[in-house]
Design an enzyme around this catalytic site. Structure first.
Site, mmCIF file in Angstrom:
data_model
loop_
_atom_site.group_PDB
_atom_site.id
_atom_site.type_symbol
_atom_site.label_atom_id
_atom_site.label_comp_id
_atom_site.label_asym_id
_atom_site.label_seq_id
_atom_site.Cartn_x
_atom_site.Cartn_y
_atom_site.Cartn_z
ATOM 1 N N ARG A 196 -17.611 8.310 -12.267
ATOM 2 C CA ARG A 196 -16.388 7.501 -12.204
ATOM 3 C C ARG A 196 -15.190 8.331 -11.768
ATOM 4 O O ARG A 196 -14.280 7.826 -11.112
ATOM 5 C CB ARG A 196 -16.128 6.844 -13.554
ATOM 6 C CG ARG A 196 -17.058 5.664 -13.832
ATOM 7 C CD ARG A 196 -16.818 5.048 -15.180
ATOM 8 N NE ARG A 196 -17.604 3.835 -15.356
ATOM 9 C CZ ARG A 196 -17.761 3.206 -16.505
ATOM 10 N NH1 ARG A 196 -17.170 3.674 -17.598
ATOM 11 N NH2 ARG A 196 -18.492 2.112 -16.579
ATOM 12 N N LYS A 213 -32.058 -10.496 -22.137
ATOM 13 C CA LYS A 213 -31.863 -11.848 -22.667
ATOM 14 C C LYS A 213 -31.112 -12.756 -21.704
ATOM 15 O O LYS A 213 -30.237 -12.324 -20.959
ATOM 16 C CB LYS A 213 -31.097 -11.780 -23.996
ATOM 17 C CG LYS A 213 -31.868 -11.063 -25.109
ATOM 18 C CD LYS A 213 -31.077 -11.096 -26.405
ATOM 19 C CE LYS A 213 -31.852 -10.417 -27.541
ATOM 20 N NZ LYS A 213 -31.122 -10.456 -28.821
ATOM 21 N N GLY A 216 -24.923 -1.518 -16.028
ATOM 22 C CA GLY A 216 -25.341 -0.196 -16.480
ATOM 23 C C GLY A 216 -26.801 0.112 -16.250
ATOM 24 O O GLY A 216 -27.163 1.191 -15.749
ATOM 25 N N GLY A 245 -19.107 -5.322 -17.029
ATOM 26 C CA GLY A 245 -18.648 -6.644 -17.439
ATOM 27 C C GLY A 245 -17.848 -7.342 -16.361
ATOM 28 O O GLY A 245 -17.980 -8.547 -16.143
#
Length: 405
Positions: free
Chosen positions: A40, A198, A351, A374
């Site tokens: 990053r 999920k 990720g 996100g």
């Protein structure tokens, strides 16, 4: 379809002699007091170098982890990040421990890093007085942290309302341009690969993609849920039982909308998941009650290069198996190779996806690797990112007074 973001861009502005505040995403892992993975930091370097070369006085702010606000915690200090930045830029990078209220101010052509912005009370609640204090330190605010653009925090969204001028940095703009390209003006056919554990966390993502893409390839626990919805026995596999009806409805609706949802035809199973587990390949229709599905099978994996080769655009989020274990890594490895070899414009984020890209060494073949997790998902879900919304609004509104009244 949506109109693309309409905001000012840093490269279009004159930065010479101006106090430039850059919100970057330098939330990096630390080990032994040093930055353990500087990806990053490296991603943000072009932004900093561009501002410095233009003669700006640059202050960089970022969060690091999730410290308790209102005090200093050395475990979350950005001091190691300042050292890493200094190495990357080839110059000392001072740490402004008391920003935004006191401390050194950079001269034109200089850069300093503020202490962890989440030490400040009011940062995550988007406190207006704090946002005003941040805005008072700059002539231009540059939002360049795509990874936090989905958070309405003081340093990402609030400061935009009070800074004299605000714009998107090169990294944020590139991310939004790439995502806009795959959602609003994609080369067809569009293929999305969505894996992971999920369905619950990706309902809006799956619904939105099913309306945009031509093929939706599902893997991992998500594929198990869809297999269950299609009437397959999935045994002891990870499955989101509550979302089986949703999966069944999406299978039916997608077929009517011209979107093909691609399920694995064969799978790799085992009695349990451990380092010693040995996988067995079998057709998806022959899974027994005692078995766990832990990867897609070779037949399913070999469909991926053909799908990727024929695609015009590829969106990738999530592995198709438990690739951390060698016995169940072949499917994700084949997927990574297929995406990298495809002539399609490809974008990957999340990720686990980035970990897979690094594990299988395919980064050079992916057109765009998103720095956000996100934020990447929320944009693909069709949501407006708060920081981006503020940048768009900043182009047309009259800036409120920053005197606190």
């Amino acid at each position: 379809m949506r109109a693309g973001p309409d905001f000012a861009r840093m490269e279009d502005l004159d930065l010479a002699g101006r106090r430039v505040l850059v919100r970057a995403d330098l939330n990096v892992p630390l080990a032994g007091g040093r930055v353990a993975n500087a990806a990053r930091v490296r991603a943000s370097i072009p932004t900093f170098e561009q501002a410095l070369a233009a003669g700006a006085a640059v202050t960089v702010v970022s969060h690091l982890g999730r410290p308790v606000a209102g005090g200093f915690d050395p475990a979350y200090s950005t001091a190691p990040v300042a050292a890493c930045l200094g190495e990357a830029l080839g110059r000392p990078v001072p740490l402004a421990a008391d920003w935004p209220d006191a401390g050194p101010a950079p001269a034109p052509g200089e850069l300093l890093l503020a202490e962890n912005v989440r030490f400040l009370e009011g940062e995550t609640s988007n406190d207006e007085p704090l946002a005003r204090r941040m805005a008072a330190t700059c002539d231009l605010f540059v939002m360049d942290a795509f990874g936090t653009a989905h958070r309405a925090h003081a340093s990402t969204a609030g400061v935009v309302r009070f800074a004299p001028e605000s714009c998107a940095g090169p990294l944020l703009a590139a991310e939004l341009d790439a995502l806009g390209r795959v959602l609003d003006r994609p080369a067809r056919p569009v293929v999305a690969v969505v894996g992971g554990a999920k369905v619950a966390g990706k309902i809006e993502l799956l619904e939105n993609l099913a309306e945009v893409v031509d093929r939706l390839v599902v893997g991992g626990g998500i594929a198990n849920t869809f297999l269950a919805a299609a009437g397959f026995t999935i045994g002891a596999s990870l499955v989101d039982e509550k979302r089986v009806p949703f999966a069944a409805a999406l299978l039916e609706r997608a077929a009517g909308d011209g979107c093909e949802i691609v399920l694995p035809s064969d799978v790799v199973v085992a009695a349990s998941l451990s380092a010693e587990s040995i996988g067995t390949v079998k057709p998806a229709v022959r899974v027994t009650e005692a078995e766990m599905i832990l990867d897609i099978g070779p037949e399913s994996a070999e469909r991926l290069p053909r799908i990727a080769r024929d695609a015009g655009t590829i969106i990738w989020n999530g592995p198709v198996g438990v690739f951390e274990h060698r016995a169940f890594a072949a499917g994700t490895a084949r997927l990574a190779e297929a995406v990298a070899a495809s002539p399609a414009f490809s974008i990957a984020g999340g990720g686990d996806t980035l970990a897979a890209i690094e594990t299988f060494g395919v980064a050079e073949g992916v057109s765009r690797i998103s720095t956000g997790g996100g934020a990447f998902l929320e944009f693909l879900e069709g949501r407006k990112l708060p920081a981006v919304a503020e940048l768009e609004a900043a182009r047309t509104r009259v800036r409120p007074s920053n005197d606190g009244n």
